[in-house]
Design a protein around this motif. Structure first.
Motif, PDB file in Angstrom:
ATOM      1  N   ILE A 165      34.405  44.204  45.857  1.00 23.40           N
ATOM      2  CA  ILE A 165      33.466  44.562  44.798  1.00 23.40           C
ATOM      3  C   ILE A 165      34.209  45.167  43.615  1.00 23.40           C
ATOM      4  N   LEU A 189      25.826  40.042  46.751  1.00 18.94           N
ATOM      5  CA  LEU A 189      26.504  39.818  48.020  1.00 18.94           C
ATOM      6  C   LEU A 189      25.683  38.819  48.813  1.00 18.94           C
ATOM      7  N   GLY A 212      25.185  44.157  53.831  1.00 18.63           N
ATOM      8  CA  GLY A 212      24.218  44.680  52.884  1.00 18.63           C
ATOM      9  C   GLY A 212      24.293  46.175  52.674  1.00 18.63           C
ATOM     10  N   VAL A 266      26.211  47.732  49.759  1.00 13.00           N
ATOM     11  CA  VAL A 266      25.613  47.737  48.420  1.00 13.00           C
ATOM     12  C   VAL A 266      25.157  49.144  48.043  1.00 13.00           C
ATOM     13  N   ASP A 267      24.617  49.879  48.998  1.00 13.47           N
ATOM     14  CA  ASP A 267      24.151  51.234  48.697  1.00 13.47           C
ATOM     15  C   ASP A 267      25.292  52.100  48.167  1.00 13.47           C
ATOM     16  N   ALA A 283      28.081  50.841  46.717  1.00 15.07           N
ATOM     17  CA  ALA A 283      28.518  50.252  45.447  1.00 15.07           C
ATOM     18  C   ALA A 283      27.638  50.709  44.295  1.00 15.07           C
ATOM     19  N   ARG A 284      26.356  50.875  44.547  1.00 14.73           N
ATOM     20  CA  ARG A 284      25.439  51.283  43.478  1.00 14.73           C
ATOM     21  C   ARG A 284      25.734  52.693  42.970  1.00 14.73           C
ATOM     22  N   VAL A 289      23.621  45.518  41.409  1.00 10.21           N
ATOM     23  CA  VAL A 289      24.261  44.986  42.614  1.00 10.21           C
ATOM     24  C   VAL A 289      23.157  44.709  43.619  1.00 10.21           C
ATOM     25  N   LYS A 312      21.680  43.170  47.298  1.00 13.58           N
ATOM     26  CA  LYS A 312      21.851  42.679  48.660  1.00 13.58           C
ATOM     27  C   LYS A 312      21.340  41.249  48.721  1.00 13.58           C
TER      28      LYS A 312
END
Length: 236
Positions: free
Chosen positions: A64, A77, A83, A86-87, A89-90, A97, A99
């Motif tokens: 990422i 993604l 998934g 993603v939490d 990454a945000r 971003v 899932k």
């Protein structure tokens, strides 16, 4: 400022999922410039490790970071097993971003369905999908009954045709008593080619997430025709 052709990165775990996502974006979000990143060991390594480990989560975060450093304005993604990354990454990057099936699950929960079946061909995708569904329930449908059932057919991953894939998935759903669900959700993009064949076998709606994700990112990045997209803030 940039032109109204935002750079959308997609990180894939399997080539089939990549093709499905590219077709969906060509159809639903043709304005996007698509950047594909493939790590075809992500699922095999998760399977060998018995799930997505901390080491694999860090590996995904590095991927990422790679696309964010490259100027991506949005990211999808396509691998549902990762998934939960993603939490994280945000919190690190100020761009959308998504899932893999987030938009799909929101649409399914908002619909009239009371019994939702989730089917996958790789083991980590099942709990990842259920966790996403359950996390969305309080916001999307807090006061309506919901029954989530799951099925796994690892044989479907190696089926040679969409029709064969559909038969494996239908058998798996029947084995767990889920063939009578109100709707079936495909937990992986790689299963999307079997969508129509499975719907015909089961005589219920079968939904996949690639098109929903493309529409969601289009709405986020190009909310109005002619508007520009802000340059993303990159985490240090």
């Amino acid at each position: 400022m940039i032109e109204a052709h935002p750079l959308v990165a997609m990180i894939h775990a399997v080539p089939t999922g990549a093709r499905v996502a590219q077709e969906a974006f060509a159809r639903e979000f043709p304005q996007a410039t698509v950047w594909n990143v493939l790590d075809d060991r992500l699922l095999d390594d998760a399977r060998d490790a018995g799930g997505v480990t901390d080491v694999l989560r860090r590996r995904m975060l590095r991927l990422i970071g790679h696309v964010m450093d490259g100027g991506a304005h949005g990211l999808l993604l396509t691998c549902s097993s990762y998934g939960d990354v993603v939490d994280t990454a945000r919190t690190l990057w100020g761009v959308p971003v998504l899932k893999s099936d987030e938009a799909l699950f929101q649409a399914a929960l908002a619909g009239p369905f009371e019994r939702i079946a989730v089917v996958a061909s790789t083991r980590p995708a099942v709990p990842a999908a259920v966790a996403q569904l359950e996390a969305l329930v309080p916001a999307v449908r807090p006061h309506r009954p919901l029954d989530i059932v799951t099925a796994l057919s690892e044989a479907a991953a190696d089926a040679g045709t969409p029709e064969a894939t559909a038969r494996h998935l239908a058998d798996a759903l029947a084995t767990v008593g889920a063939a009578d669900a109100d709707v079936v959700l495909l937990a992986q993009y790689s299963l999307a080619p079997a969508c129509d064949a499975l719907a015909e076998l089961l005589d219920v709606p079968v939904l996949d997430g690639a098109g929903a994700a493309a529409r969601e990112l289009r709405g986020l990045l190009l909310p109005d025709a002619g508007q520009t997209v802000p340059v993303p803030a990159v985490a240090p």
